[in-house]
Write a protein that holds these residues in place. Sequence first.
Motif, PDB file in Angstrom:
ATOM      1  N   CYS A 122       0.861  -1.187   0.000  1.00  0.00           N
ATOM      2  CA  CYS A 122       0.000   0.000   0.000  1.00  0.00           C
ATOM      3  C   CYS A 122       0.898   1.238   0.000  1.00  0.00           C
ATOM      4  CB  CYS A 122      -0.894   0.013   1.235  1.00  0.00           C
ATOM      5  SG  CYS A 122      -1.731   1.600   1.494  1.00  0.00           S
ATOM      6  N   SER A 135       0.255   4.119   1.014  1.00  0.00           N
ATOM      7  CA  SER A 135       0.033   5.007   2.139  1.00  0.00           C
ATOM      8  C   SER A 135       0.620   4.428   3.431  1.00  0.00           C
ATOM      9  CB  SER A 135      -1.471   5.249   2.286  1.00  0.00           C
ATOM     10  OG  SER A 135      -1.695   6.215   3.247  1.00  0.00           O
ATOM     11  N   CYS A 136       0.247   3.175   3.766  1.00  0.00           N
ATOM     12  CA  CYS A 136       0.686   2.633   5.053  1.00  0.00           C
ATOM     13  C   CYS A 136       1.796   1.591   4.905  1.00  0.00           C
ATOM     14  CB  CYS A 136      -0.492   2.018   5.810  1.00  0.00           C
ATOM     15  SG  CYS A 136      -1.175   0.552   5.022  1.00  0.00           S
ATOM     16  N   CYS A 142      -7.678   0.536   0.830  1.00  0.00           N
ATOM     17  CA  CYS A 142      -6.689  -0.358   1.427  1.00  0.00           C
ATOM     18  C   CYS A 142      -7.315  -1.072   2.626  1.00  0.00           C
ATOM     19  CB  CYS A 142      -5.463   0.438   1.870  1.00  0.00           C
ATOM     20  SG  CYS A 142      -4.340  -0.509   2.929  1.00  0.00           S
ATOM     21  N   CYS A 189      -5.403   0.524   6.063  1.00  0.00           N
ATOM     22  CA  CYS A 189      -5.530   1.925   6.476  1.00  0.00           C
ATOM     23  C   CYS A 189      -6.710   2.641   5.832  1.00  0.00           C
ATOM     24  CB  CYS A 189      -4.236   2.678   6.173  1.00  0.00           C
ATOM     25  SG  CYS A 189      -3.923   2.863   4.413  1.00  0.00           S
TER      26      CYS A 189
END
Length: 265
Positions: free
Chosen positions: A38, A40-41, A63, A66
Amino acid sequence: MTIFAVIFFILGLVIGSFLNVVIYRYNTQKSFGGRSACMSCRTQLHWYELVPLFSYLGLKGRCRSCQTKISAQYPLVEFLTGILFLVLFFKFKDILYQDTLMFIIPYAFYTAIFSLLLVITVYDIKHKIIPDVLSFVFGVLAFLSVFLFIDGVFYPHMPVISDFFGAFVISVPFALIWLLSRGTWMGLGDAKLAVGLGLLLGMPLMLSATVMAFWIGAIIGIFLLIFNKKYNRKSEVPFGPFLILGTLIAFLCELEIYQLLNIFN
Ligand SMILES: [Zn+2]
Protein backbone atom coordinates in the motif's frame (compact mmCIF):
# COMPACT_ATOMS: atom_id res chain seq x y z
CA MET A 1 -14.14 -19.30 -29.28
CA THR A 2 -15.74 -17.83 -26.13
CA ILE A 3 -13.14 -19.69 -24.04
CA PHE A 4 -10.32 -18.14 -26.10
CA ALA A 5 -11.89 -14.69 -25.72
CA VAL A 6 -12.08 -15.09 -21.93
CA ILE A 7 -8.49 -16.39 -21.73
CA PHE A 8 -7.12 -13.44 -23.73
CA PHE A 9 -9.20 -10.97 -21.70
CA ILE A 10 -7.75 -12.39 -18.44
CA LEU A 11 -4.25 -12.32 -19.95
CA GLY A 12 -4.89 -8.63 -20.72
CA LEU A 13 -5.93 -7.97 -17.09
CA VAL A 14 -2.67 -9.54 -15.85
CA ILE A 15 -0.54 -7.58 -18.35
CA GLY A 16 -2.53 -4.48 -17.36
CA SER A 17 -1.51 -4.84 -13.72
CA PHE A 18 2.11 -5.09 -14.92
CA LEU A 19 1.62 -1.92 -17.00
CA ASN A 20 0.44 -0.15 -13.83
CA VAL A 21 3.73 -1.07 -12.18
CA VAL A 22 5.63 0.29 -15.21
CA ILE A 23 3.64 3.56 -15.19
CA TYR A 24 4.06 4.02 -11.44
CA ARG A 25 7.72 3.07 -11.10
CA TYR A 26 8.85 4.78 -14.32
CA ASN A 27 7.74 8.07 -12.84
CA THR A 28 9.20 7.54 -9.37
CA GLN A 29 12.48 5.94 -10.51
CA LYS A 30 11.84 2.99 -8.20
CA SER A 31 13.29 -0.43 -8.94
CA PHE A 32 11.01 -3.10 -10.34
CA GLY A 33 11.83 -5.63 -7.63
CA GLY A 34 10.08 -6.04 -4.29
CA ARG A 35 6.55 -6.94 -3.34
CA SER A 36 3.65 -4.59 -3.91
CA ALA A 37 2.60 -2.62 -0.87
CA CYS A 38 0.00 0.00 0.00
CA MET A 39 1.43 3.38 -0.96
CA SER A 40 0.03 5.01 2.14
CA CYS A 41 0.69 2.63 5.05
CA ARG A 42 3.32 0.38 3.39
CA THR A 43 1.45 -2.81 4.38
CA GLN A 44 2.47 -5.57 1.99
CA LEU A 45 -0.36 -6.93 -0.08
CA HIS A 46 -1.55 -10.54 0.10
CA TRP A 47 -1.88 -12.55 -3.08
CA TYR A 48 -5.66 -12.11 -3.03
CA GLU A 49 -5.22 -8.35 -3.02
CA LEU A 50 -3.14 -8.53 -6.20
CA VAL A 51 -5.78 -10.09 -8.44
CA PRO A 52 -6.28 -7.58 -11.28
CA LEU A 53 -9.57 -5.68 -11.31
CA PHE A 54 -11.35 -8.07 -8.89
CA SER A 55 -9.22 -7.13 -5.87
CA TYR A 56 -10.08 -3.47 -6.39
CA LEU A 57 -13.78 -4.30 -6.64
CA GLY A 58 -13.57 -6.68 -3.64
CA LEU A 59 -11.81 -4.08 -1.51
CA LYS A 60 -14.28 -1.42 -2.74
CA GLY A 61 -11.31 0.72 -3.77
CA ARG A 62 -9.77 1.08 -0.32
CA CYS A 63 -6.69 -0.36 1.43
CA ARG A 64 -7.60 -3.20 3.84
CA SER A 65 -5.30 -1.86 6.58
CA CYS A 66 -5.53 1.92 6.48
CA GLN A 67 -8.69 2.48 4.36
CA THR A 68 -6.84 4.90 2.07
CA LYS A 69 -8.51 5.22 -1.32
CA ILE A 70 -6.72 3.30 -4.10
CA SER A 71 -6.33 5.27 -7.33
CA ALA A 72 -8.95 4.33 -9.95
CA GLN A 73 -6.07 4.31 -12.45
CA TYR A 74 -5.18 0.75 -11.39
CA PRO A 75 -8.44 -1.05 -12.19
CA LEU A 76 -9.01 1.23 -15.20
CA VAL A 77 -5.66 0.38 -16.83
CA GLU A 78 -6.20 -3.33 -16.07
CA PHE A 79 -9.69 -3.25 -17.58
CA LEU A 80 -8.58 -1.29 -20.67
CA THR A 81 -5.67 -3.70 -21.27
CA GLY A 82 -8.13 -6.60 -20.96
CA ILE A 83 -10.40 -4.94 -23.55
CA LEU A 84 -7.37 -4.25 -25.78
CA PHE A 85 -6.33 -7.92 -25.71
CA LEU A 86 -9.94 -8.89 -26.42
CA VAL A 87 -10.48 -6.62 -29.45
CA LEU A 88 -7.10 -7.60 -30.93
CA PHE A 89 -8.12 -11.25 -30.48
CA PHE A 90 -11.25 -10.56 -32.53
CA LYS A 91 -9.15 -8.76 -35.12
CA PHE A 92 -6.89 -11.81 -35.67
CA LYS A 93 -9.19 -14.69 -34.64
CA ASP A 94 -9.82 -15.98 -38.18
CA ILE A 95 -6.11 -16.77 -38.63
CA LEU A 96 -6.04 -18.68 -35.32
CA TYR A 97 -8.03 -21.60 -36.76
CA GLN A 98 -5.94 -21.76 -39.93
CA ASP A 99 -2.41 -21.36 -38.60
CA THR A 100 -1.61 -20.93 -34.89
CA LEU A 101 1.86 -19.44 -35.47
CA MET A 102 0.53 -16.90 -37.98
CA PHE A 103 -1.87 -15.84 -35.22
CA ILE A 104 0.65 -15.73 -32.37
CA ILE A 105 3.23 -13.56 -34.18
CA PRO A 106 0.97 -10.61 -35.09
CA TYR A 107 -1.09 -11.00 -31.89
CA ALA A 108 2.00 -10.85 -29.66
CA PHE A 109 3.45 -7.96 -31.68
CA TYR A 110 0.33 -5.80 -31.77
CA THR A 111 -0.69 -6.45 -28.15
CA ALA A 112 2.84 -5.38 -27.14
CA ILE A 113 2.81 -2.25 -29.30
CA PHE A 114 -0.70 -1.17 -28.22
CA SER A 115 0.14 -1.91 -24.55
CA LEU A 116 3.05 0.49 -24.92
CA LEU A 117 0.66 3.04 -26.46
CA LEU A 118 -1.64 2.58 -23.45
CA VAL A 119 1.26 3.35 -21.11
CA ILE A 120 2.00 6.48 -23.18
CA THR A 121 -1.71 7.46 -23.01
CA VAL A 122 -1.90 7.19 -19.21
CA TYR A 123 1.42 8.96 -18.82
CA ASP A 124 0.35 11.79 -21.13
CA ILE A 125 -2.97 12.26 -19.28
CA LYS A 126 -1.27 12.24 -15.86
CA HIS A 127 1.84 14.28 -16.60
CA LYS A 128 0.96 16.14 -19.85
CA ILE A 129 4.16 14.84 -21.40
CA ILE A 130 5.22 11.87 -23.49
CA PRO A 131 8.63 10.57 -22.33
CA ASP A 132 11.11 10.47 -25.26
CA VAL A 133 12.24 6.96 -24.29
CA LEU A 134 8.71 5.58 -24.68
CA SER A 135 8.19 7.41 -28.00
CA PHE A 136 11.53 6.09 -29.23
CA VAL A 137 10.89 2.44 -28.27
CA PHE A 138 7.46 2.71 -29.87
CA GLY A 139 9.00 4.28 -33.01
CA VAL A 140 11.53 1.42 -33.34
CA LEU A 141 8.79 -1.23 -33.00
CA ALA A 142 6.61 0.63 -35.52
CA PHE A 143 9.59 0.85 -37.92
CA LEU A 144 10.07 -2.94 -37.61
CA SER A 145 6.38 -3.48 -38.33
CA VAL A 146 6.88 -1.95 -41.80
CA PHE A 147 9.26 -4.84 -42.60
CA LEU A 148 7.27 -7.59 -40.87
CA PHE A 149 3.58 -7.01 -41.59
CA ILE A 150 1.27 -6.04 -44.40
CA ASP A 151 -2.16 -4.93 -43.14
CA GLY A 152 -1.59 -6.85 -39.91
CA VAL A 153 -0.62 -10.08 -41.69
CA PHE A 154 2.86 -11.48 -40.89
CA TYR A 155 4.80 -11.21 -44.15
CA PRO A 156 8.52 -10.26 -43.89
CA HIS A 157 9.47 -8.11 -46.89
CA MET A 158 11.44 -5.09 -48.06
CA PRO A 159 9.20 -2.04 -47.78
CA VAL A 160 8.60 0.43 -50.61
CA ILE A 161 9.18 4.15 -50.14
CA SER A 162 5.45 4.92 -49.89
CA ASP A 163 5.24 2.77 -46.72
CA PHE A 164 7.03 5.62 -44.97
CA PHE A 165 4.77 8.46 -46.21
CA GLY A 166 2.36 8.09 -43.30
CA ALA A 167 5.14 8.94 -40.87
CA PHE A 168 5.77 12.31 -42.57
CA VAL A 169 2.36 13.45 -43.78
CA ILE A 170 0.99 13.81 -40.24
CA SER A 171 4.08 14.42 -38.11
CA VAL A 172 5.50 17.28 -40.22
CA PRO A 173 2.32 19.45 -39.95
CA PHE A 174 2.20 18.67 -36.21
CA ALA A 175 5.81 19.76 -35.83
CA LEU A 176 4.99 22.96 -37.77
CA ILE A 177 1.99 23.68 -35.50
CA TRP A 178 4.27 23.13 -32.50
CA LEU A 179 6.84 25.51 -33.97
CA LEU A 180 4.41 28.27 -35.03
CA SER A 181 2.35 28.15 -31.81
CA ARG A 182 5.51 27.91 -29.71
CA GLY A 183 4.22 24.70 -28.16
CA THR A 184 0.89 26.12 -26.95
CA TRP A 185 -1.44 24.33 -29.42
CA MET A 186 0.44 21.11 -29.65
CA GLY A 187 3.46 19.59 -27.94
CA LEU A 188 6.49 18.36 -29.86
CA GLY A 189 5.77 15.02 -28.17
CA ASP A 190 2.67 14.64 -30.36
CA ALA A 191 4.76 15.09 -33.52
CA LYS A 192 7.29 12.50 -32.33
CA LEU A 193 4.48 10.09 -31.48
CA ALA A 194 2.88 10.66 -34.90
CA VAL A 195 6.05 9.42 -36.64
CA GLY A 196 5.61 5.98 -35.06
CA LEU A 197 1.84 5.95 -35.54
CA GLY A 198 2.30 6.80 -39.24
CA LEU A 199 4.78 3.94 -39.64
CA LEU A 200 2.41 1.56 -37.88
CA LEU A 201 -0.67 2.45 -39.94
CA GLY A 202 0.65 3.59 -43.31
CA MET A 203 -0.75 6.56 -45.19
CA PRO A 204 -4.48 6.08 -45.83
CA LEU A 205 -5.21 4.74 -42.32
CA MET A 206 -3.07 7.38 -40.59
CA LEU A 207 -5.20 10.09 -42.19
CA SER A 208 -8.44 8.56 -40.85
CA ALA A 209 -6.81 8.09 -37.43
CA THR A 210 -5.93 11.81 -37.32
CA VAL A 211 -9.37 12.96 -38.43
CA MET A 212 -10.96 10.72 -35.78
CA ALA A 213 -8.51 12.03 -33.16
CA PHE A 214 -9.67 15.63 -33.83
CA TRP A 215 -13.35 14.63 -33.68
CA ILE A 216 -12.99 12.61 -30.46
CA GLY A 217 -10.81 15.35 -28.99
CA ALA A 218 -13.38 18.04 -29.85
CA ILE A 219 -16.28 16.03 -28.39
CA ILE A 220 -14.43 15.18 -25.16
CA GLY A 221 -13.11 18.76 -24.91
CA ILE A 222 -16.67 20.13 -25.07
CA PHE A 223 -17.83 17.63 -22.42
CA LEU A 224 -14.96 18.58 -20.11
CA LEU A 225 -15.75 22.29 -20.53
CA ILE A 226 -19.43 21.77 -19.68
CA PHE A 227 -19.30 19.10 -16.98
CA ASN A 228 -15.89 19.40 -15.31
CA LYS A 229 -15.39 22.65 -13.41
CA LYS A 230 -11.63 22.09 -13.25
CA TYR A 231 -11.45 22.77 -17.00
CA ASN A 232 -11.64 26.12 -18.74
CA ARG A 233 -10.70 27.29 -22.20
CA LYS A 234 -7.09 27.76 -21.17
CA SER A 235 -6.74 24.20 -19.85
CA GLU A 236 -4.20 21.95 -21.47
CA VAL A 237 -5.78 18.78 -22.83
CA PRO A 238 -3.16 16.37 -24.21
CA PHE A 239 -3.75 15.37 -27.84
CA GLY A 240 -1.63 12.19 -27.78
CA PRO A 241 -4.35 10.00 -26.20
CA PHE A 242 -6.87 10.98 -28.92
CA LEU A 243 -4.31 10.24 -31.62
CA ILE A 244 -3.68 6.82 -30.07
CA LEU A 245 -7.41 6.06 -29.78
CA GLY A 246 -7.90 7.11 -33.42
CA THR A 247 -5.00 4.82 -34.38
CA LEU A 248 -6.52 1.84 -32.56
CA ILE A 249 -9.92 2.36 -34.22
CA ALA A 250 -8.36 2.84 -37.68
CA PHE A 251 -6.23 -0.29 -37.18
CA LEU A 252 -9.08 -2.48 -35.92
CA CYS A 253 -11.64 -1.39 -38.52
CA GLU A 254 -9.17 -0.73 -41.37
CA LEU A 255 -11.06 2.50 -41.76
CA GLU A 256 -10.08 4.45 -44.87
CA ILE A 257 -10.72 8.18 -44.97
CA TYR A 258 -13.41 8.01 -47.68
CA GLN A 259 -15.34 5.44 -45.61
CA LEU A 260 -15.15 7.83 -42.68
CA LEU A 261 -16.47 10.73 -44.78
CA ASN A 262 -19.21 8.53 -46.26
CA ILE A 263 -20.82 8.41 -42.82
CA PHE A 264 -22.31 11.82 -43.67
CA ASN A 265 -23.74 10.74 -47.02
ZN1 LIG B 1 -2.77 1.12 3.45
